[in-house]
Design a protein around this motif. Structure first.
Motif, PDB file in Angstrom:
ATOM      1  N   SER A  44       0.861  -1.193   0.000  1.00 45.06           N
ATOM      2  CA  SER A  44       0.000   0.000   0.000  1.00 45.06           C
ATOM      3  C   SER A  44       0.892   1.236   0.000  1.00 45.06           C
ATOM      4  CB  SER A  44      -0.908   0.012   1.234  1.00 45.06           C
ATOM      5  OG  SER A  44      -0.131   0.065   2.423  1.00 45.06           O
ATOM      6  N   GLY A  45       0.254   2.407   0.056  1.00 46.67           N
ATOM      7  CA  GLY A  45       0.999   3.641   0.241  1.00 46.67           C
ATOM      8  C   GLY A  45       1.687   4.213  -0.977  1.00 46.67           C
ATOM      9  N   VAL A  46       1.243   3.838  -2.176  1.00 48.04           N
ATOM     10  CA  VAL A  46       1.837   4.377  -3.403  1.00 48.04           C
ATOM     11  C   VAL A  46       0.803   5.261  -4.101  1.00 48.04           C
ATOM     12  CG1 VAL A  46       2.991   3.858  -5.577  1.00 48.04           C
ATOM     13  CG2 VAL A  46       3.233   2.290  -3.635  1.00 48.04           C
ATOM     14  N   THR A  47       1.202   6.477  -4.440  1.00 51.29           N
ATOM     15  CA  THR A  47       0.325   7.416  -5.147  1.00 51.29           C
ATOM     16  C   THR A  47       0.846   7.621  -6.559  1.00 51.29           C
ATOM     17  OG1 THR A  47      -0.290   8.565  -3.103  1.00 51.29           O
ATOM     18  CG2 THR A  47      -0.625   9.753  -5.174  1.00 51.29           C
ATOM     19  N   TYR A  48      -0.047   7.508  -7.527  1.00 50.96           N
ATOM     20  CA  TYR A  48       0.290   7.675  -8.937  1.00 50.96           C
ATOM     21  C   TYR A  48      -0.451   8.907  -9.466  1.00 50.96           C
ATOM     22  CZ  TYR A  48       1.321   2.624  -8.410  1.00 50.96           C
ATOM     23  OH  TYR A  48       1.786   1.405  -7.990  1.00 50.96           O
ATOM     24  N   ILE A  49       0.294   9.878  -9.989  1.00 48.20           N
ATOM     25  CA  ILE A  49      -0.315  11.077 -10.570  1.00 48.20           C
ATOM     26  C   ILE A  49       0.075  11.119 -12.047  1.00 48.20           C
ATOM     27  CG2 ILE A  49      -0.522  13.587 -10.473  1.00 48.20           C
ATOM     28  CD1 ILE A  49       0.444  13.450  -7.556  1.00 48.20           C
ATOM     29  N   ALA A  50      -0.869  10.833 -12.918  1.00 53.37           N
ATOM     30  CA  ALA A  50      -0.612  10.777 -14.360  1.00 53.37           C
ATOM     31  C   ALA A  50      -1.056  12.084 -15.001  1.00 53.37           C
ATOM     32  CB  ALA A  50      -1.351   9.602 -14.983  1.00 53.37           C
ATOM     33  N   PHE A  51      -0.125  12.762 -15.649  1.00 52.84           N
ATOM     34  CA  PHE A  51      -0.411  14.075 -16.230  1.00 52.84           C
ATOM     35  C   PHE A  51      -1.038  13.934 -17.621  1.00 52.84           C
ATOM     36  CE2 PHE A  51       3.162  14.733 -13.289  1.00 52.84           C
ATOM     37  CZ  PHE A  51       2.582  15.668 -12.438  1.00 52.84           C
ATOM     38  N   LYS A  52      -2.113  14.661 -17.832  1.00 53.92           N
ATOM     39  CA  LYS A  52      -2.824  14.596 -19.106  1.00 53.92           C
ATOM     40  C   LYS A  52      -1.994  15.209 -20.237  1.00 53.92           C
ATOM     41  CE  LYS A  52      -7.347  15.065 -16.834  1.00 53.92           C
ATOM     42  NZ  LYS A  52      -8.571  15.903 -16.723  1.00 53.92           N
ATOM     43  N   ASP A  53      -2.119  14.643 -21.420  1.00 60.15           N
ATOM     44  CA  ASP A  53      -1.487  15.186 -22.634  1.00 60.15           C
ATOM     45  C   ASP A  53      -0.004  15.466 -22.414  1.00 60.15           C
ATOM     46  OD1 ASP A  53      -4.042  15.232 -23.944  1.00 60.15           O
ATOM     47  OD2 ASP A  53      -4.504  17.059 -22.822  1.00 60.15           O
ATOM     48  N   SER A  54       0.694  14.495 -21.846  1.00 65.74           N
ATOM     49  CA  SER A  54       2.105  14.697 -21.481  1.00 65.74           C
ATOM     50  C   SER A  54       3.041  13.694 -22.142  1.00 65.74           C
ATOM     51  CB  SER A  54       2.260  14.583 -19.959  1.00 65.74           C
ATOM     52  OG  SER A  54       1.900  13.275 -19.509  1.00 65.74           O
ATOM     53  N   ARG A  55       2.612  13.081 -23.221  1.00 62.78           N
ATOM     54  CA  ARG A  55       3.402  12.024 -23.846  1.00 62.78           C
ATOM     55  C   ARG A  55       4.788  12.523 -24.267  1.00 62.78           C
ATOM     56  NH1 ARG A  55       4.295  10.621 -29.171  1.00 62.78           N
ATOM     57  NH2 ARG A  55       4.775   8.396 -29.550  1.00 62.78           N
ATOM     58  N   ILE A  56       5.805  11.749 -23.902  1.00 61.44           N
ATOM     59  CA  ILE A  56       7.160  12.053 -24.354  1.00 61.44           C
ATOM     60  C   ILE A  56       7.571  11.067 -25.444  1.00 61.44           C
ATOM     61  CG2 ILE A  56       7.861  13.009 -22.124  1.00 61.44           C
ATOM     62  CD1 ILE A  56       9.562  10.323 -21.860  1.00 61.44           C
ATOM     63  N   SER A  57       8.530  11.466 -26.241  1.00 60.96           N
ATOM     64  CA  SER A  57       9.070  10.602 -27.277  1.00 60.96           C
ATOM     65  C   SER A  57      10.567  10.877 -27.419  1.00 60.96           C
ATOM     66  CB  SER A  57       8.353  10.851 -28.611  1.00 60.96           C
ATOM     67  OG  SER A  57       8.836   9.988 -29.621  1.00 60.96           O
ATOM     68  N   PRO A  58      11.375   9.830 -27.417  1.00 59.93           N
ATOM     69  CA  PRO A  58      10.996   8.425 -27.348  1.00 59.93           C
ATOM     70  C   PRO A  58      10.579   8.012 -25.938  1.00 59.93           C
ATOM     71  CG  PRO A  58      13.377   8.618 -27.354  1.00 59.93           C
ATOM     72  CD  PRO A  58      12.847  10.007 -27.580  1.00 59.93           C
ATOM     73  N   ILE A  59       9.726   7.013 -25.872  1.00 63.59           N
ATOM     74  CA  ILE A  59       9.184   6.565 -24.599  1.00 63.59           C
ATOM     75  C   ILE A  59      10.275   6.067 -23.657  1.00 63.59           C
ATOM     76  CG2 ILE A  59       8.772   4.218 -25.427  1.00 63.59           C
ATOM     77  CD1 ILE A  59       6.189   4.181 -23.783  1.00 63.59           C
ATOM     78  N   GLU A  60      11.386   5.600 -24.221  1.00 68.22           N
ATOM     79  CA  GLU A  60      12.444   5.018 -23.390  1.00 68.22           C
ATOM     80  C   GLU A  60      13.420   6.045 -22.824  1.00 68.22           C
ATOM     81  OE1 GLU A  60      13.919   4.482 -27.730  1.00 68.22           O
ATOM     82  OE2 GLU A  60      12.017   4.510 -26.649  1.00 68.22           O
ATOM     83  N   SER A  61      13.194   7.323 -23.067  1.00 68.74           N
ATOM     84  CA  SER A  61      14.112   8.351 -22.586  1.00 68.74           C
ATOM     85  C   SER A  61      13.824   8.700 -21.131  1.00 68.74           C
ATOM     86  CB  SER A  61      14.013   9.614 -23.447  1.00 68.74           C
ATOM     87  OG  SER A  61      14.808  10.646 -22.892  1.00 68.74           O
TER      88      SER A  61
END
Length: 247
Positions: free
Chosen positions: A211-228
């Motif tokens: 438990s105790g993990v917070t995930y904050i996903a930012f909208k319209d924030s895609r980076i490229s390349p994904i592996e960077s």
């Protein structure tokens, strides 16, 4: 830790990846050699620049104290949990959830992630590198989101593969990307590398955080390349600063 069902995980990864991403982004055939791609070197401030202090876990958590639920229901944190307790919440700029962290070791076969270390290992991820190969769970910090379903469809929240996510655990903040999808009714999973970054035991079967993990996903924030990793960190810090009102 999550008790994953092999059939569910396999079907979700293969079908969701194909349906959502199209032929150009289908997982690479298992067994195809993948060249070593070392993670990016972290980029520090230029000489003479004053580096702004990093956004703290406390600042980010203060912004997600209350939940405006956007999911139609709640998620379970493990396949063997009968009760669904985790809602997905939304703000103007991000979506977030508070859950556990189970370990995703799927993708490129490595010394850390393989069929011996993880009996549920799958040689593909829903999203791929710029070279068309599966992500490397042991080297790339990434978050797993539930496959689109009746509870929530991450795509309708401005998220996709490569979207930046701030992940918080025990006062630490790390920036990752969305890199894989999981079962449609379960939430709370990150890659082997992300767990290591957060000082969580990364073993795919015995590790994770309950438990105790917070995930904050930012909208319209895609980076490229994904592996960077460097791009994810830079973009993540900038987005976090704006999120807490420093930007």
């Amino acid at each position: 830790m999550r008790t994953r069902t092999f059939a569910l995980t396999a079907v979700t990864s293969a079908v969701c990846g194909a349906a959502l991403l199209g032929p150009a982004a289908l997982p690479a055939t298992a067994g195809v050699p993948v060249p070593d791609t070392p993670p990016d070197t972290r980029v520090g401030p230029a000489p003479g620049d004053v580096e702004d202090p990093a956004v703290s876990a406390e600042e980010l958590l203060a912004e997600v104290r209350s939940c405006r639920q956007i999911s139609r229901g709640r998620y379970r944190t493990d396949a063997n949990r009968s009760k669904a307790t985790v809602p997905v919440c939304g703000t103007t700029d991000a979506v977030f959830w508070k859950a556990d962290m189970d370990i995703d070791c799927d993708g490129r076969k490595t010394k850390a992630c393989n069929t011996k270390s993880d009996p549920y290992f799958q040689p593909q991820t829903a999203f791929q590198t710029s070279g068309g190969t599966p992500l490397d769970s042991a080297r790339l910090p990434f978050v797993v989101v539930p496959a689109p379903g009746r509870i929530w469809d991450y795509r309708k929240s401005g998220l996709t593969g490569g979207s930046v996510v701030a992940v918080i655990h025990k006062g630490q903040v790390r920036y990752a990307v969305i890199g894989d999808t999981g079962p449609a009714g379960i939430i709370g999973e990150g890659s082997y590398a992300l767990a290591e970054e957060l000082s969580i035991d990364p073993h795919p079967t015995t590790g994770g955080a309950a438990s105790g993990v917070t995930y904050i996903a930012f909208k319209d924030s895609r980076i490229s390349p994904i592996e960077s990793r460097a791009k994810a960190e830079r973009r993540g810090e900038a987005l976090a600063r704006a999120f807490v009102g420093h930007g």
